[in-house]
Design an enzyme around this catalytic site. Structure first.
Site, PDB file in Angstrom:
ATOM      1  N   TYR A 179      34.208  44.835  38.655  1.00 47.71           N
ATOM      2  CA  TYR A 179      35.447  45.295  38.033  1.00 47.71           C
ATOM      3  C   TYR A 179      35.481  44.935  36.556  1.00 47.71           C
ATOM      4  CZ  TYR A 179      37.572  40.581  38.056  1.00 47.71           C
ATOM      5  OH  TYR A 179      37.860  39.253  37.827  1.00 47.71           O
ATOM      6  N   ARG A 210      29.640  45.424  29.534  1.00 46.15           N
ATOM      7  CA  ARG A 210      29.530  44.428  30.608  1.00 46.15           C
ATOM      8  C   ARG A 210      29.533  45.110  31.983  1.00 46.15           C
ATOM      9  NH1 ARG A 210      33.698  39.621  30.759  1.00 46.15           N
ATOM     10  NH2 ARG A 210      35.069  41.325  31.367  1.00 46.15           N
ATOM     11  N   ARG A 259      29.571  49.840  59.159  1.00 47.74           N
ATOM     12  CA  ARG A 259      29.320  48.535  58.538  1.00 47.74           C
ATOM     13  C   ARG A 259      27.857  48.149  58.733  1.00 47.74           C
ATOM     14  NH1 ARG A 259      29.414  43.015  60.069  1.00 47.74           N
ATOM     15  NH2 ARG A 259      30.096  41.643  58.374  1.00 47.74           N
ATOM     16  N   LYS A 304      30.510  40.346  37.135  1.00 49.76           N
ATOM     17  CA  LYS A 304      31.966  40.383  37.363  1.00 49.76           C
ATOM     18  C   LYS A 304      32.253  41.095  38.683  1.00 49.76           C
ATOM     19  CE  LYS A 304      36.221  41.162  34.716  1.00 49.76           C
ATOM     20  NZ  LYS A 304      36.870  39.873  34.866  1.00 49.76           N
ATOM     21  N   GLU A 318      34.390  26.978  33.750  1.00 50.88           N
ATOM     22  CA  GLU A 318      35.368  27.843  33.087  1.00 50.88           C
ATOM     23  C   GLU A 318      36.683  27.767  33.841  1.00 50.88           C
ATOM     24  OE1 GLU A 318      33.934  31.958  33.370  1.00 50.88           O
ATOM     25  OE2 GLU A 318      32.941  31.451  35.232  1.00 50.88           O
ATOM     26  N   LEU A 349      31.192  33.614  33.520  1.00 46.69           N
ATOM     27  CA  LEU A 349      31.320  35.010  33.101  1.00 46.69           C
ATOM     28  C   LEU A 349      31.185  35.073  31.574  1.00 46.69           C
ATOM     29  CD1 LEU A 349      31.953  37.849  34.292  1.00 46.69           C
ATOM     30  CD2 LEU A 349      34.223  37.549  33.316  1.00 46.69           C
TER      31      LEU A 349
END
Ligand code: PLP
Length: 286
Positions: A33, A52, A101, A150, A182, A206
């Protein structure tokens, strides 16, 4: 007003937007995302977020279902349709719906899922929290080893935010092997004797788009930047502390685990960096 969202090529009212229960984003957190902030109806650092996104997709062997040009158009259309002056555009790409799945990646021709929506946050640039500063607690970093990607695996950060809330704080700084990695959704900094200290880039954190811009602006303003590890104890003895992210810009931190940082008020370096960041980013917004 009903929010207009974007799902796989269509603009829809949010209650009509659906994604399959077999989507790998839902079943396996197999998705990435981005969050791009909007100020004055314009996108902040769209190119950085797009770069990114491409990197996150590449690291996971996931195809890019879109292009820079198309994605920019979708961002702008959603901002327009929802009348966003200040807020965010959230974007998520998953490996799609293989129809069942299975741990193995689906065939390459499986359609991916691309979803975008806006969040309106009036007063984002003028946030009261930036005037008072925020309080953080420290917690163990429980995340996986590729925090540079991310992904939508946000359970550890979510647990961290809840621990902070229960402790009467606003956020948590995560610690691994004695050093701060972070914040749960932001990069962490301390200031000591005028030097801005933050952990260097690696797979452990990140690579914040706001971090990159803030460090560039700091260097341009002749501020000293040192990329190195630091401990929570060192942070508690710092003159200032702050965090950066696309949704909070530069946010002063005034206490860590109940210990006041510096004067216990937002410090001059964080305040100045926030001003420079907002000014420069708004000039470059598209
Ligand atoms: N670190 C983590 C763990 C994050 O989740 C985020 C943003 O969501 C950041 C740092 C800041 O990144 P950016 O400045 O690109 O928003």
């Amino acid at each position: 007003m009903t929010r207009t969202v974007y799902v796989n090529g269509e603009y829809l009212p949010e209650h009509e937007a659906t994604v399959s229960i077999f989507d790998r984003g839902f079943l396996m957190a197999d998705g990435v995302y981005e969050v791009t902030s909007v100020l004055d109806g314009k996108l902040i650092d769209f190119d950085g977020h797009y770069a990114r996104l491409e990197r996150s997709l590449g690291e996971l062997d996931m195809a890019n279902p879109t292009t820079h040009e198309d994605l920019l158009e979708v961002h702008r259309e959603l901002v327009r349709a929802n009348g966003i002056e200040e807020g965010m555009v959230y974007l998520q790409v998953t490996r799609g719906n293989p129809g069942d799945r299975d741990f193995a990646f689906p065939p390459e021709d499986t359609a991916q899922t691309l979803v975008l929506f806006t969040q309106s946050k009036p007063g984002l640039a003028n946030s009261p929290a930036a005037k008072t500063g925020i309080k953080v607690i420290s917690i163990e970093d429980q995340r996986w080893a590729r925090r540079d990607i991310k992904t939508v695996q946000l359970l550890a950060p979510s647990l961290g935010k809840m621990a902070a809330k229960r402790a009467g704080a606003d956020d948590a700084w995560m610690v691994e092997d004695g050093h701060v990695t972070e914040g749960t959704s932001n990069n962490a900094y301390i200031v000591k004797d005028g030097a801005i200290i933050t952990r260097g880039l690696s797979n452990d954190i990140l690579h914040g788009i706001t971090r990159a811009a803030v460090l560039r602006f700091a260097a341009e303003a002749q501020m000293q930047v040192v990329e190195r590890l630091f401990t929570i104890d060192e942070a508690k003895e710092a003159d200032e502390a702050f965090v950066t992210s696309a949704s909070t810009f530069v946010m002063p931190v005034v206490s860590i685990d109940g210990a006041a940082i510096g004067t216990g008020e937002p410090g001059p370096v964080a305040k100045r960096l926030r001003e420079i960041y907002l000014e420069e980013s708004m000039k470059a917004a598209i």
